[in-house]
Design a protein around this motif. Structure first.
Motif, PDB file in Angstrom:
ATOM      1  N   SER A   1      25.736   0.158 -27.672  1.00 35.04           N
ATOM      2  CA  SER A   1      26.297  -1.068 -28.254  1.00 35.04           C
ATOM      3  C   SER A   1      27.515  -1.541 -27.466  1.00 35.04           C
ATOM      4  O   SER A   1      27.714  -2.738 -27.265  1.00 35.04           O
ATOM      5  CB  SER A   1      26.667  -0.787 -29.720  1.00 35.04           C
ATOM      6  OG  SER A   1      27.437  -1.796 -30.230  1.00 35.04           O
TER       7      SER A   1
ATOM      8  N   GLU B   1      23.662 -10.682 -31.288  1.00 33.56           N
ATOM      9  CA  GLU B   1      23.893 -12.022 -31.846  1.00 33.56           C
ATOM     10  C   GLU B   1      25.396 -12.293 -31.941  1.00 33.56           C
ATOM     11  O   GLU B   1      25.858 -13.385 -31.639  1.00 33.56           O
ATOM     12  CB  GLU B   1      23.280 -12.139 -33.249  1.00 33.56           C
ATOM     13  CG  GLU B   1      21.766 -12.224 -33.261  1.00 33.56           C
ATOM     14  CD  GLU B   1      21.216 -13.483 -32.623  1.00 33.56           C
ATOM     15  OE1 GLU B   1      21.936 -14.488 -32.561  1.00 33.56           O
ATOM     16  OE2 GLU B   1      20.063 -13.442 -32.147  1.00 33.56           O
ATOM     17  N   ILE B   2      26.149 -11.265 -32.388  1.00 32.05           N
ATOM     18  CA  ILE B   2      27.604 -11.436 -32.500  1.00 32.05           C
ATOM     19  C   ILE B   2      28.204 -11.716 -31.125  1.00 32.05           C
ATOM     20  O   ILE B   2      29.060 -12.585 -30.968  1.00 32.05           O
ATOM     21  CB  ILE B   2      28.246 -10.177 -33.144  1.00 32.05           C
ATOM     22  CG1 ILE B   2      27.830 -10.082 -34.620  1.00 32.05           C
ATOM     23  CG2 ILE B   2      29.767 -10.209 -33.017  1.00 32.05           C
ATOM     24  CD1 ILE B   2      28.260  -8.810 -35.315  1.00 32.05           C
ATOM     25  N   LYS B   3      27.707 -10.975 -30.109  1.00 28.96           N
ATOM     26  CA  LYS B   3      28.265 -11.130 -28.767  1.00 28.96           C
ATOM     27  C   LYS B   3      27.688 -12.341 -28.018  1.00 28.96           C
ATOM     28  O   LYS B   3      28.014 -12.536 -26.846  1.00 28.96           O
ATOM     29  CB  LYS B   3      28.003  -9.856 -27.950  1.00 28.96           C
ATOM     30  CG  LYS B   3      28.745  -8.638 -28.465  1.00 28.96           C
ATOM     31  CD  LYS B   3      28.409  -7.398 -27.656  1.00 28.96           C
ATOM     32  CE  LYS B   3      29.146  -6.202 -28.223  1.00 28.96           C
ATOM     33  NZ  LYS B   3      29.260  -5.089 -27.292  1.00 28.96           N
ATOM     34  N   LYS B   4      26.815 -13.078 -28.691  1.00 24.86           N
ATOM     35  CA  LYS B   4      26.194 -14.292 -28.119  1.00 24.86           C
ATOM     36  C   LYS B   4      25.488 -13.981 -26.800  1.00 24.86           C
ATOM     37  O   LYS B   4      25.664 -14.709 -25.801  1.00 24.86           O
ATOM     38  CB  LYS B   4      27.244 -15.384 -27.906  1.00 24.86           C
ATOM     39  CG  LYS B   4      27.951 -15.809 -29.179  1.00 24.86           C
ATOM     40  CD  LYS B   4      29.058 -16.798 -28.871  1.00 24.86           C
ATOM     41  CE  LYS B   4      29.892 -17.093 -30.081  1.00 24.86           C
ATOM     42  NZ  LYS B   4      31.157 -17.741 -29.803  1.00 24.86           N
TER      43      LYS B   4
ATOM     44  N   ARG C   1      20.478  -5.709 -32.229  1.00 25.65           N
ATOM     45  CA  ARG C   1      20.196  -7.151 -32.268  1.00 25.65           C
ATOM     46  C   ARG C   1      21.353  -7.892 -32.968  1.00 25.65           C
ATOM     47  O   ARG C   1      21.756  -8.970 -32.554  1.00 25.65           O
ATOM     48  CB  ARG C   1      18.869  -7.375 -32.992  1.00 25.65           C
ATOM     49  CG  ARG C   1      18.354  -8.788 -32.975  1.00 25.65           C
ATOM     50  CD  ARG C   1      18.051  -9.223 -31.555  1.00 25.65           C
ATOM     51  NE  ARG C   1      18.044 -10.669 -31.461  1.00 25.65           N
ATOM     52  CZ  ARG C   1      16.951 -11.409 -31.324  1.00 25.65           C
ATOM     53  NH1 ARG C   1      15.784 -10.815 -31.224  1.00 25.65           N
ATOM     54  NH2 ARG C   1      17.030 -12.707 -31.276  1.00 25.65           N
ATOM     55  N   ILE C   2      21.877  -7.242 -34.030  1.00 30.10           N
ATOM     56  CA  ILE C   2      23.028  -7.844 -34.729  1.00 30.10           C
ATOM     57  C   ILE C   2      24.227  -7.923 -33.774  1.00 30.10           C
ATOM     58  O   ILE C   2      24.870  -8.969 -33.663  1.00 30.10           O
ATOM     59  CB  ILE C   2      23.378  -7.037 -36.004  1.00 30.10           C
ATOM     60  CG1 ILE C   2      22.281  -7.226 -37.058  1.00 30.10           C
ATOM     61  CG2 ILE C   2      24.739  -7.454 -36.577  1.00 30.10           C
ATOM     62  CD1 ILE C   2      22.407  -6.335 -38.279  1.00 30.10           C
ATOM     63  N   SER C   3      24.476  -6.814 -33.069  1.00 26.77           N
ATOM     64  CA  SER C   3      25.596  -6.820 -32.100  1.00 26.77           C
ATOM     65  C   SER C   3      25.376  -7.894 -31.033  1.00 26.77           C
ATOM     66  O   SER C   3      26.311  -8.590 -30.639  1.00 26.77           O
ATOM     67  CB  SER C   3      25.722  -5.463 -31.406  1.00 26.77           C
ATOM     68  OG  SER C   3      26.002  -4.479 -32.351  1.00 26.77           O
TER      69      SER C   3
END
Lengths: 269, 296
Positions: B142, B99-102, B95-97
């Protein structure tokens, strides 16, 4: 900004060590504050409850809080140290977060933590002030500047922790360096005071500590003559004024932020 | 179409020269293998093109984009070991990845990639409870998150069992069929030979060989022959100028032919000199033997 905050909250809200450290700090803060308000010493010529009435309560609670919340610097060291330790800082950049975004994310967390504890301090001071002054009295806002300076103080401690963490990387070593710096500065100040050098007042730890000065003892003296005498004798010409101290603290804060940003921007990860 | 141009990049760590004026281009849809012994600069060049390490000199350009900006959605990468938050679940790490990758539909995407790498059942397990192989699969998930055009993988089969290695190979070949460009740094030459279309071989930060893998493998022809009087034949072949290198092992000669010489020319040469060959075999060159020859 919302996205960066979301990313940072995803990282820390499921991190038990963060929750426990933050929770314990807040828990002990409230516990000791409640205990402090219950102290009831009846000594002639002294009115201990004066600390807890408006307008002094803003300064008293800010001073008391300044002993607790620098502990949250350890939280910042832990959060950033983990990013190096788990190499997730590197992965975040690989995934597409820019170095600037990563830095803003950490700054946002620092501001958020500082804001939360400042709100806690504000609410605590209002409750205590009203409890000991009474609702009928229009609460004096003259001391609110101490709430603001506490906010700046907390951000300053946390950004200092951020800078040390970026320089040292390892969590354990960063904590040692962070605490070690305050001890080192204490020794330097003691040494400088031998030669009466005012320079000591401009050192970071001193400047930060002076943002929330201790309430004058004269506050609790019931006799007006003795009170005036104490105030006159305890005025130190060498100390910076509140506003000058605030400006110097701001300068340090900006230096810490800029240095931290430069490190993140240029470091091989 | 070129997706990456690396131009004269050098990088040193103190006195150690990790990369020395490295230049290469990678075209769209290539499966590009970067090979080299330990310390050859494979990971350093990947770290530079991913922006986590700064080069001392030289430049690189993605998609002919001067600023190397807005690449987030176009590149998925794994550098060295998988790097995740050990106290978070697989879902939260991805989920963090996301969010980073939009990524717009993160939950849908996360489910898709976890299914692809066979970890959907473990999505709520904490990362630190996974085996090394599973961690590697999560890293691959990821990388695939957001369906990037380019996949960059540093030792993607590290820690995987043979079945895991075959699965990763299958995923990569499948991704390549979808038109993805894949850049892999690996030690496992057999895997690279089975997967890659192009390779670059590095040693001490210098580029030793670059090109299509099939062309590199057929660039040198080697044959094995044997005869009754092997010592005399050995002397004759060495003096003939037909071979670049001739090695005598037991009763056999392993001959690396000169560029314009064909295997049949050796046969004719032996026959003309009254040697009867009782073994004549063209050797299939493996990437491993070619690699060792180049880096030694």
């Amino acid at each position: 900004m919302e996205r960066l905050l979301k990313i940072e909250l995803l990282k820390i809200l499921s991190y038990n060590t963060f929750i426990i450290l933050f929770g314990l700090t807040i828990g002990f803060y409230i516990l000791f504050l409640l205990a402090g308000t219950q102290i009831n010493l009846n000594i002639d010529q002294f009115d201990l409850k004066a600390f807890l009435r408006f307008p002094t309560v803003w300064q008293s609670v800010s001073y008391y809080s300044s002993w607790f919340f620098p502990l949250l610097s350890l939280v910042v060291i832990l959060i950033l140290g983990n990013e190096f330790n788990f190499r997730t800082l590197r992965q975040n950049i690989i995934d597409g977060l820019t170095r600037t975004e990563f830095f803003y994310g950490k700054l946002l967390i620092i501001v958020l933590i500082s804001l939360l504890v400042t709100i806690l301090l504000f609410v605590s001071a209002i409750i205590i002030g009203i409890s000991f002054t009474g609702l009928s009295i229009n609460f004096n806002v003259a001391g609110l500047k101490y709430i603001f300076s506490f906010f700046i103080q907390t951000i300053a401690y946390l950004t200092f922790a951020l800078l040390i963490s970026l320089l040292v990387k390892s969590v354990g070593a960063s904590i040692v360096v962070f605490i070690g710096y305050f001890i080192f500065e204490l020794i330097i100040r003691a040494y400088l005071s031998i030669f009466s050098l005012n320079f000591a007042n401009y050192l970071p730890a001193k400047v930060f500590a002076n943002l929330t000065p201790a309430t004058s003892l004269s506050t609790i003296i019931a006799d007006e003559n003795i009170k005036l005498m104490i105030e006159k004798n305890t005025q130190l010409n060498t100390e910076l004024s509140f506003n000058a101290n605030l400006i110097v603290a701001f300068i340090y804060l900006i230096i810490f932020v800029l240095l931290s940003y430069q490190i993140i921007k240029n470091k091989d990860l | 179409m070129r997706v990456l141009k690396i131009d004269n990049i050098s990088k040193s760590y103190g006195k150690n020269q990790a990369l020395d004026r490295l230049s290469l281009n990678i075209e769209k849809t290539n499966i590009f293998g970067i090979l080299g012994p330990n310390g050859s600069g494979k990971t350093t060049i990947l770290a530079i093109i991913l922006g986590v390490v700064k080069q001392n000199s030289g430049n690189f350009q993605w998609f002919d984009n001067q600023e190397n900006t807005q690449l987030t959605e176009r590149i998925g990468a794994l550098l060295e070991m998988p790097n995740f938050y050990p106290y978070l679940s697989l879902y939260k790490n991805l989920r963090i990845s996301a969010e980073i990758k939009k990524i717009e539909n993160p939950d849908e995407e996360i489910e898709k990639v976890l299914n692809e790498v066979g970890l959907i059942e473990r999505q709520y397990s904490k990362y630190n409870t996974l085996s090394l192989g599973m961690k590697q699969r999560l890293a691959l998930a990821s990388v695939l998150l957001g369906n990037p055009e380019i996949l960059i993988l540093d030792e993607p089969t590290n820690g995987l069992d043979p079945k895991g290695i075959a699965d990763v190979r299958e995923i990569l070949i499948d991704q390549a069929k979808k038109g993805k460009t894949i850049i892999i740094a690996s030690h496992i030459l057999d895997e690279v030979q089975k997967t890659c279309s192009h390779i670059a071989i590095l040693k001490k930060g210098k580029l030793l060989k670059l090109g299509r893998i099939d062309e590199i493998l057929k660039s040198e022809k080697t044959i094995t022959i044997s005869s009754d009087n092997i010592d005399e034949l050995y002397e004759l072949i060495v003096r003939s100028g037909l071979s670049k290198k001739t090695i005598k092992i037991n009763n056999e000669l392993i001959i690396t032919l000169e560029d314009k010489i064909q295997a049949k020319d050796i046969n004719e040469f032996a026959f003309k000199n009254n040697f009867i060959l009782n073994k004549f075999e063209e050797r299939k060159i493996s990437l491993e033997s070619e690699f060792l020859k180049i880096v030694d």
